[in-house]
Design a protein around this motif. Sequence first.
Motif, PDB file in Angstrom:
ATOM      1  N   THR A 238      11.212   5.396  -1.725  1.00 40.36           N
ATOM      2  CA  THR A 238      10.661   4.176  -1.142  1.00 40.36           C
ATOM      3  C   THR A 238      10.860   4.251   0.367  1.00 40.36           C
ATOM      4  O   THR A 238      11.814   4.867   0.849  1.00 40.36           O
ATOM      5  CB  THR A 238      11.373   2.934  -1.702  1.00 40.36           C
ATOM      6  OG1 THR A 238      12.787   3.174  -1.679  1.00 40.36           O
ATOM      7  CG2 THR A 238      10.946   2.669  -3.133  1.00 40.36           C
ATOM      8  N   LEU A 239       9.959   3.629   1.109  1.00 40.36           N
ATOM      9  CA  LEU A 239      10.065   3.623   2.557  1.00 40.36           C
ATOM     10  C   LEU A 239      11.346   2.882   2.954  1.00 40.36           C
ATOM     11  O   LEU A 239      11.671   1.849   2.383  1.00 40.36           O
ATOM     12  CB  LEU A 239       8.845   2.951   3.178  1.00 40.36           C
ATOM     13  CG  LEU A 239       8.655   3.187   4.670  1.00 40.36           C
ATOM     14  CD1 LEU A 239       8.377   4.654   4.984  1.00 40.36           C
ATOM     15  CD2 LEU A 239       7.525   2.308   5.203  1.00 40.36           C
ATOM     16  N   ALA A 241      14.172   0.585   4.414  1.00 42.18           N
ATOM     17  CA  ALA A 241      14.054  -0.878   4.552  1.00 42.18           C
ATOM     18  C   ALA A 241      13.789  -1.321   5.985  1.00 42.18           C
ATOM     19  O   ALA A 241      13.170  -2.362   6.212  1.00 42.18           O
ATOM     20  CB  ALA A 241      15.313  -1.547   4.014  1.00 42.18           C
ATOM     21  N   ILE A 243      11.894   0.181   8.161  1.00 46.59           N
ATOM     22  CA  ILE A 243      10.567   0.566   8.644  1.00 46.59           C
ATOM     23  C   ILE A 243       9.534  -0.415   8.076  1.00 46.59           C
ATOM     24  O   ILE A 243       9.442  -0.583   6.857  1.00 46.59           O
ATOM     25  CB  ILE A 243      10.209   2.002   8.207  1.00 46.59           C
ATOM     26  CG1 ILE A 243      11.245   2.987   8.745  1.00 46.59           C
ATOM     27  CG2 ILE A 243       8.805   2.372   8.679  1.00 46.59           C
ATOM     28  CD1 ILE A 243      11.029   4.418   8.304  1.00 46.59           C
ATOM     29  N   ALA A 244       8.778  -1.035   8.947  1.00 46.55           N
ATOM     30  CA  ALA A 244       7.766  -2.007   8.508  1.00 46.55           C
ATOM     31  C   ALA A 244       8.321  -2.925   7.435  1.00 46.55           C
ATOM     32  O   ALA A 244       7.771  -3.014   6.336  1.00 46.55           O
ATOM     33  CB  ALA A 244       6.510  -1.278   8.007  1.00 46.55           C
ATOM     34  N   PRO A 245       9.408  -3.630   7.727  1.00 46.21           N
ATOM     35  CA  PRO A 245      10.039  -4.464   6.698  1.00 46.21           C
ATOM     36  C   PRO A 245       9.073  -5.537   6.195  1.00 46.21           C
ATOM     37  O   PRO A 245       8.211  -6.007   6.937  1.00 46.21           O
ATOM     38  CB  PRO A 245      11.235  -5.093   7.429  1.00 46.21           C
ATOM     39  CG  PRO A 245      10.917  -4.981   8.877  1.00 46.21           C
ATOM     40  CD  PRO A 245      10.057  -3.753   9.045  1.00 46.21           C
ATOM     41  N   GLN A 248       4.006  -3.916   2.316  1.00 45.99           N
ATOM     42  CA  GLN A 248       3.847  -3.074   1.135  1.00 45.99           C
ATOM     43  C   GLN A 248       2.419  -2.591   1.044  1.00 45.99           C
ATOM     44  O   GLN A 248       1.558  -3.019   1.807  1.00 45.99           O
ATOM     45  CB  GLN A 248       4.238  -3.842  -0.123  1.00 45.99           C
ATOM     46  CG  GLN A 248       3.468  -5.133  -0.322  1.00 45.99           C
ATOM     47  CD  GLN A 248       3.991  -5.901  -1.532  1.00 45.99           C
ATOM     48  OE1 GLN A 248       5.155  -6.272  -1.599  1.00 45.99           O
ATOM     49  NE2 GLN A 248       3.114  -6.122  -2.501  1.00 45.99           N
ATOM     50  N   GLY A 249       2.188  -1.633   0.113  1.00 41.47           N
ATOM     51  CA  GLY A 249       0.823  -1.154  -0.105  1.00 41.47           C
ATOM     52  C   GLY A 249       0.564   0.187   0.559  1.00 41.47           C
ATOM     53  O   GLY A 249       1.414   0.767   1.217  1.00 41.47           O
ATOM     54  N   PHE A 250      -0.671   0.668   0.379  1.00 38.53           N
ATOM     55  CA  PHE A 250      -1.043   2.009   0.838  1.00 38.53           C
ATOM     56  C   PHE A 250      -0.838   2.186   2.346  1.00 38.53           C
ATOM     57  O   PHE A 250      -0.390   3.242   2.807  1.00 38.53           O
ATOM     58  CB  PHE A 250      -2.514   2.280   0.517  1.00 38.53           C
ATOM     59  CG  PHE A 250      -2.838   2.428  -0.951  1.00 38.53           C
ATOM     60  CD1 PHE A 250      -1.860   2.755  -1.884  1.00 38.53           C
ATOM     61  CD2 PHE A 250      -4.148   2.264  -1.404  1.00 38.53           C
ATOM     62  CE1 PHE A 250      -2.173   2.906  -3.234  1.00 38.53           C
ATOM     63  CE2 PHE A 250      -4.479   2.421  -2.746  1.00 38.53           C
ATOM     64  CZ  PHE A 250      -3.492   2.736  -3.660  1.00 38.53           C
ATOM     65  N   LEU A 252       1.196   1.254   4.365  1.00 37.62           N
ATOM     66  CA  LEU A 252       2.590   1.504   4.736  1.00 37.62           C
ATOM     67  C   LEU A 252       2.865   2.989   4.967  1.00 37.62           C
ATOM     68  O   LEU A 252       3.776   3.363   5.720  1.00 37.62           O
ATOM     69  CB  LEU A 252       3.448   1.027   3.566  1.00 37.62           C
ATOM     70  CG  LEU A 252       4.864   0.581   3.771  1.00 37.62           C
ATOM     71  CD1 LEU A 252       4.918  -0.528   4.794  1.00 37.62           C
ATOM     72  CD2 LEU A 252       5.406   0.071   2.437  1.00 37.62           C
ATOM     73  N   HIS A 253       2.095   3.844   4.320  1.00 37.58           N
ATOM     74  CA  HIS A 253       2.371   5.280   4.374  1.00 37.58           C
ATOM     75  C   HIS A 253       1.620   5.974   5.501  1.00 37.58           C
ATOM     76  O   HIS A 253       1.582   7.196   5.588  1.00 37.58           O
ATOM     77  CB  HIS A 253       2.084   5.915   3.013  1.00 37.58           C
ATOM     78  CG  HIS A 253       2.837   5.215   1.930  1.00 37.58           C
ATOM     79  ND1 HIS A 253       4.214   5.306   1.825  1.00 37.58           N
ATOM     80  CD2 HIS A 253       2.449   4.343   0.972  1.00 37.58           C
ATOM     81  CE1 HIS A 253       4.621   4.536   0.826  1.00 37.58           C
ATOM     82  NE2 HIS A 253       3.572   3.944   0.293  1.00 37.58           N
TER      83      HIS A 253
END
Lengths: 256, 256
Positions: A238-239, A241, A243-245, A248-250, A252-253
Amino acid sequence: MNILLVYAHPEPQSLNGSLKNFVIKHLEGLGHFVQVSDLYAMQWKATLDASDCMARQGIRFDPALDHAFESGTQSADIALEQAKLLWADALILQFPLWWFSMPAILKGWAERVYAYGFAYGVGEHSDVRWGDRYGEGTLAGKRAMLMVTAGGWESHYSPRGINGPIDDLLFPIQHGILHYPGFDVLPPFVLYQTSRIDEAKFARACEALGQRLDDLWITAPIPFRPQNAGDYDIPALTLKADIAPDQQGFALHIGR
Amino acid sequence: MNILLVYAHPEPQSLNGSLKNFVIKHLEGLGHFVQVSDLYAMQWKATLDASDCMARQGIRFDPALDHAFESGTQSADIALEQAKLLWADALILQFPLWWFSMPAILKGWAERVYAYGFAYGVGEHSDVRWGDRYGEGTLAGKRAMLMVTAGGWESHYSPRGINGPIDDLLFPIQHGILHYPGFDVLPPFVLYQTSRIDEAKFARACEALGQRLDDLWITAPIPFRPQNAGDYDIPALTLKADIAPDQQGFALHIGR
């Protein structure tokens, strides 16, 4: 440079057929070497099954345990496509969007060519390292791009369009099939409303596509986050916590 | 009730094979009628091409212009699957998640069975009405559910997991393939880490799955927004500006 075009349309006299011919001619005009895997013309076997391992002796078939790639007992058609991928500096997957994804024949190309030990199950798998994937792996350092036609309107695939945003629809392919074994993935080339293409629109499409091909080596890839550079907790993957707190979703990557 | 199970796994002695047998037995135990389309066992033709229209005379092949469904010139295997869909009160698609989507053989089932006039191109298409789809259409009033196995961990498919959230990965199937021709789509049944399933874990999986099958007719469907009930601007087919303003992505198409 070497370019592999994997092409999935059943009708040579289609828009996709014409675009394919344009791509080959344009790339060769730039001095590149082009190989084409025309899956329908090759009568590519679309279904992954036990017959893909020539050494099989009636034991239970599990593609992830089969190791036909490592033992050299793969079907010849699979080994040939893997060799093309290793030869290529860039890969283009060209297809019509059918039911919001790639045609079955192209999905089956990925399933069969992307063997265990070649495109997945590569590198150390442990509680501290989860394989060479998502930016690392057998095909790292190569570039890839999707070339997609869609019958619907661009607005139908826009951020608030009913079909879902095109970037999200293509994420399982761009991130899950191309970035996974290492490719740097360029933004896709997408043509919409393809049942309404006249000569003038075709000429404009070729102009835009030609520009993308001219820029194949300088276009910035989609900045997918590499798995093993510190952004993810391993083995949860999981990314982290901080980073971009709260997101969620695609998307994010995609970093930066 | 009548249930159609479309099953896509090449190995009978697999986890998927065992789950399939459990589902059939459980549903029949409840008094339902079950038909199974075991695509690998049927040697289902995965690729949509000109040979699917028996009346074809060498003209250019375009599946959206072919109208083989309406003219009764489809391949017999396609017509049979359409008849099963019309017979069914509920559809279950069972498959292993391969490269973040359904296996090619199942994608090819959708491509071939979902003919123009049957699953798309249904109803009035104009600037004020964009067909009977997304909640309306030939299969409206029926229920559908995905049954999916994944090798990866649940966290890898969580809202911040590296593979992308499972709900987003399944959106093109649940919304784009099931809701499109009218199905009410139930939340999916997903099993993770399937290479590590022992007897106890299998028993727990069957218990949970059995409960989902018991509740097939009372489980609330995913509340996808219907296309033609006022939420979307037509023909742009974007969600109206005053609904969930400033939001975008797949989740937007789930109401309430």
